[in-house]
Design a protein around this motif. Structure first.
Motif, mmCIF file in Angstrom:
data_model
loop_
_atom_site.group_PDB
_atom_site.id
_atom_site.type_symbol
_atom_site.label_atom_id
_atom_site.label_comp_id
_atom_site.label_asym_id
_atom_site.label_seq_id
_atom_site.Cartn_x
_atom_site.Cartn_y
_atom_site.Cartn_z
ATOM 1 N N GLN A 120 0.830 -1.196 0.000
ATOM 2 C CA GLN A 120 0.000 0.000 0.000
ATOM 3 C C GLN A 120 0.870 1.253 0.000
ATOM 4 O O GLN A 120 1.997 1.248 0.495
ATOM 5 C CB GLN A 120 -0.887 0.007 1.240
ATOM 6 C CG GLN A 120 -2.158 -0.813 1.085
ATOM 7 C CD GLN A 120 -3.157 -0.133 0.184
ATOM 8 O OE1 GLN A 120 -3.103 1.063 -0.002
ATOM 9 N NE2 GLN A 120 -4.058 -0.901 -0.403
ATOM 10 N N LEU A 121 0.338 2.321 -0.565
ATOM 11 C CA LEU A 121 1.034 3.604 -0.538
ATOM 12 C C LEU A 121 0.945 4.246 0.841
ATOM 13 O O LEU A 121 1.783 5.061 1.201
ATOM 14 C CB LEU A 121 0.432 4.546 -1.593
ATOM 15 C CG LEU A 121 0.558 4.099 -3.049
ATOM 16 C CD1 LEU A 121 -0.137 5.111 -3.959
ATOM 17 C CD2 LEU A 121 2.017 3.967 -3.455
ATOM 18 N N TYR A 122 -0.102 3.884 1.617
ATOM 19 C CA TYR A 122 -0.302 4.514 2.902
ATOM 20 C C TYR A 122 0.345 3.696 4.017
ATOM 21 O O TYR A 122 0.153 2.494 4.144
ATOM 22 C CB TYR A 122 -1.802 4.640 3.203
ATOM 23 C CG TYR A 122 -2.602 5.281 2.100
ATOM 24 C CD1 TYR A 122 -2.265 6.538 1.625
ATOM 25 C CD2 TYR A 122 -3.675 4.620 1.537
ATOM 26 C CE1 TYR A 122 -2.995 7.133 0.612
ATOM 27 C CE2 TYR A 122 -4.428 5.202 0.527
ATOM 28 C CZ TYR A 122 -4.076 6.455 0.061
ATOM 29 O OH TYR A 122 -4.790 7.039 -0.939
ATOM 30 N N ASN A 123 1.121 4.378 4.854
ATOM 31 C CA ASN A 123 1.655 3.791 6.080
ATOM 32 C C ASN A 123 2.380 2.471 5.851
ATOM 33 O O ASN A 123 2.216 1.520 6.613
ATOM 34 C CB ASN A 123 0.527 3.581 7.105
ATOM 35 C CG ASN A 123 -0.063 4.897 7.580
ATOM 36 O OD1 ASN A 123 0.635 5.897 7.636
ATOM 37 N ND2 ASN A 123 -1.337 4.883 7.900
ATOM 38 N N ASN A 124 3.187 2.388 4.791
ATOM 39 C CA ASN A 124 3.918 1.144 4.579
ATOM 40 C C ASN A 124 5.005 0.944 5.621
ATOM 41 O O ASN A 124 5.551 -0.151 5.750
ATOM 42 C CB ASN A 124 4.521 1.095 3.167
ATOM 43 C CG ASN A 124 5.472 2.244 2.908
ATOM 44 O OD1 ASN A 124 5.522 3.208 3.659
ATOM 45 N ND2 ASN A 124 6.222 2.148 1.824
ATOM 46 N N LEU A 125 5.306 1.972 6.397
ATOM 47 C CA LEU A 125 6.288 1.812 7.470
ATOM 48 C C LEU A 125 5.715 1.020 8.644
ATOM 49 O O LEU A 125 6.445 0.675 9.567
ATOM 50 C CB LEU A 125 6.784 3.178 7.955
ATOM 51 C CG LEU A 125 7.714 3.915 6.986
ATOM 52 C CD1 LEU A 125 8.161 5.240 7.586
ATOM 53 C CD2 LEU A 125 8.930 3.063 6.631
ATOM 54 N N THR A 126 4.415 0.771 8.614
ATOM 55 C CA THR A 126 3.840 -0.088 9.662
ATOM 56 C C THR A 126 4.114 -1.556 9.369
ATOM 57 O O THR A 126 3.866 -2.409 10.224
ATOM 58 C CB THR A 126 2.318 0.133 9.778
ATOM 59 O OG1 THR A 126 1.708 -0.136 8.506
ATOM 60 C CG2 THR A 126 2.013 1.555 10.185
ATOM 61 N N PHE A 127 4.601 -1.867 8.176
ATOM 62 C CA PHE A 127 4.980 -3.245 7.870
ATOM 63 C C PHE A 127 6.257 -3.599 8.635
ATOM 64 O O PHE A 127 7.016 -2.729 9.048
ATOM 65 C CB PHE A 127 5.234 -3.427 6.377
ATOM 66 C CG PHE A 127 4.070 -3.088 5.503
ATOM 67 C CD1 PHE A 127 2.784 -3.100 5.993
ATOM 68 C CD2 PHE A 127 4.262 -2.742 4.176
ATOM 69 C CE1 PHE A 127 1.695 -2.786 5.190
ATOM 70 C CE2 PHE A 127 3.189 -2.417 3.360
ATOM 71 C CZ PHE A 127 1.906 -2.434 3.871
#
Length: 526
Positions: free
Chosen positions: A33-40
């Motif tokens: 996803q473009l949104y909040n990929n740092l939550t991966f």
């Protein structure tokens, strides 16, 4: 005995594992996803000082590998699993509308806040799975469409940043690994995060195959005619450097009393901005190789000048005066590349012995997954490895009997008087029980018995009364009758004698009757 102990421990471990949350989780997937990929990325279970799980709203919580995000269960403003900056935060980056006990049991989709922070978008292809550090799906990676670092990288069975690391096979020695603080994969001369030669775009994947573009460091070097002289004999506490095109580097360097790769380091006497020290660069059949560098610090990332490569085990002098040539870096820049990573041997975890191989027991079938495998158990078995026989007697199906467990089945041993699969039927004992000599059968909870006709006895009325008992009863009855008659006759005879004296003159017919009565009285007397 050891084998039995192993089975018992494995069974206990599987039971415990089913009752406890996974120590590590991974959030990610094929679709990014473009949104909040740092939550991966990888999340680690939060525990206290005694290694007990910390609960929030009666559920475990997890910390992201960056240390800046948390996965927890929220009850305000929604009953959801959430990812936020701190545990209990109402400002959410991700929400999952599920009340699962543990995050790895979540099957509902993940939602992420869009750019304006008000609407929620489904994170297609993203899921939460239990994660085991050091497990990977590929042993050999091939890097193509780059220059110096193309080739095959081999897994070295060393986990860095919760992910596998790789050695460059040939012709040069480079290392591929993950740096959590940079959220990126890097190619380096070693594993110290210093001499990085290439770095990926920000990526939270578990392997470099998912990376997009890379930044490749490209440097231009110029050969220098340098002289290095030891000013104090073999001790070489001070070194005179001259001939470097960058004149600020020339001068006297003093021993810094810090060692790098078991070699001394030096600091420029009049200007503390330059240092000389040794950097390891690779390994050969005979041992390790390295080079002397001139740098403004000791991180060996962007050194300004370097010597030729030296084989440490060939008797090289432990100071920079032993080198034969020096190169000065003229330009260093980063070039954006789109390399292609290919897995040469995708691992089937159901067959990979190093991973653990398929341990599905009791006829269970193995299903390969991402960094793991699952077992599809046949009926009658459960557990991660199908190692547990389901006890079909737990529900106490035998109503009037004892239950014996079997594979996906059970049998009942019924108490006396009951039958049926679950001993649910009360048997009518009179159907198979015969009373003799006209007796009738009576069924009861205590069993069955016979009601015998007169003259018979016994459990089945099989015994008749004896003939002499009947005769004795008859004789007794006759004697009793005779006694009664005798008593009656006695009374009559007494009255007769009194009348006889008065009737001596009566006619002959009356005399005949009198004689008969006299005879009966005589008989009584006898």
């Amino acid at each position: 005995m050891a084998a039995i102990l192993f089975v018992i421990i494995s069974s206990l471990w599987s039971t415990i594992a089913a009752l406890n949350p996974s120590p590590m989780l991974y959030i990610g997937g094929e679709t990014r996803q473009l949104y909040n990929n740092l939550t991966f990325g990888v999340y680690t279970l939060e525990v206290d000082a005694s290694n007990q799980t910390l609960l929030f709203n009666h559920r475990p919580s997890y910390r992201h590998e960056s240390g800046e995000l948390y996965l927890y269960y929220s009850v305000d403003p929604w009953l959801v699993w959430a990812i936020g900056r701190k545990i209990g935060s109402k400002s959410l980056y991700v929400k999952i509308e599920s009340d699962a006990k543990f995050p790895e049991f979540i099957t509902e989709p993940l939602y992420t806040a869009n750019d304006d922070g008000y609407d929620w978008a489904v994170m297609d292809g993203i899921s939460i799975v239990a994660f085991k550090e050091g497990i990977n799906t590929c042993r050999h990676l091939k890097l193509s469409e780059t220059t110096a670092y193309s080739g095959i990288f081999e897994n070295n069975n060393k986990s860095i940043g919760h992910r596998p690391s790789y050695n460059h096979v040939a012709p040069m020695r480079y290392y591929l690994y993950y740096i959590v603080s940079k959220a990126a994969w890097v190619i380096d001369d070693d594993f110290d995060d210093t001499s990085i030669r290439a770095i990926s775009a920000i990526d939270r994947g578990l392997d470099p195959i998912s990376t997009n573009h890379w930044w490749i460091g490209v440097s231009t070097w110029k050969r220098q005619h340098v002289e290095l002289d030891c000013l104090d004999g073999n001790i070489c506490r001070r070194i005179q450097l001259s001939g470097m095109e960058n004149s600020s580097m020339n001068g006297v360097y003093e021993n810094n009393y810090r060692t790098f790769a078991n070699m001394p380091s030096y600091r420029k006497r009049s200007n503390a901005d330059y240092f000389i020290y040794f950097v390891l660069t690779g390994r050969t059949i005979t041992g390790r190789t390295g080079k002397w560098v001139i740098d403004t610090d000791f991180d060996s990332t962007n050194y300004l000048a370097c010597s030729n490569t030296i084989d440490i085990n060939t008797g090289a002098i432990d100071n920079p005066t032993s080198v034969s040539s020096w190169d000065l870096m003229i330009v260093k820049r980063l070039v954006k590349k789109f390399p292609k990573w290919t897995c040469l041997d995708d691992i089937d975890h159901c067959k990979d012995l190093l991973f653990g191989g398929s341990h599905c027991k009791n006829g269970g079938s193995c299903i390969d997954g991402v960094y793991s495998y699952t077992c599809n158990c046949i009926s009658g078995y459960t557990g991660r490895l199908c190692e547990t026989d389901i006890d079909d007697c737990l529900s106490s199906p035998c109503i009037n009997g004892e239950c014996e467990d079997a594979v996906n089945n059970y049998t009942c041993t019924c108490e006396e008087g009951f039958t049926g699969r679950d001993c649910e039927t009360d048997i009518d004992g009179c159907q198979s029980y015969t009373c003799l000599n006209g007796g009738s059968c009576i069924d009861s909870d205590d069993g069955h018995k016979c009601n015998c006709v007169y003259g018979y006895a016994g459990r089945r009325c099989e015994t008749g009364l004896l003939w002499w008992k009947i005769m004795l009863i008859a004789i007794s009855a006759a004697l009793l009758l005779a006694i009664i008659i005798a008593l009656m006759c006695r009374c009559c005879c007494q009255d007769y004698k009194e009348e006889l004296e008065q009737r001596q003159s009566r006619p002959s017919t009356e005399l005949s009757l009198s004689r008969y009565l006299e005879f009966m009285c005589l008989l009584y007397t006898i």
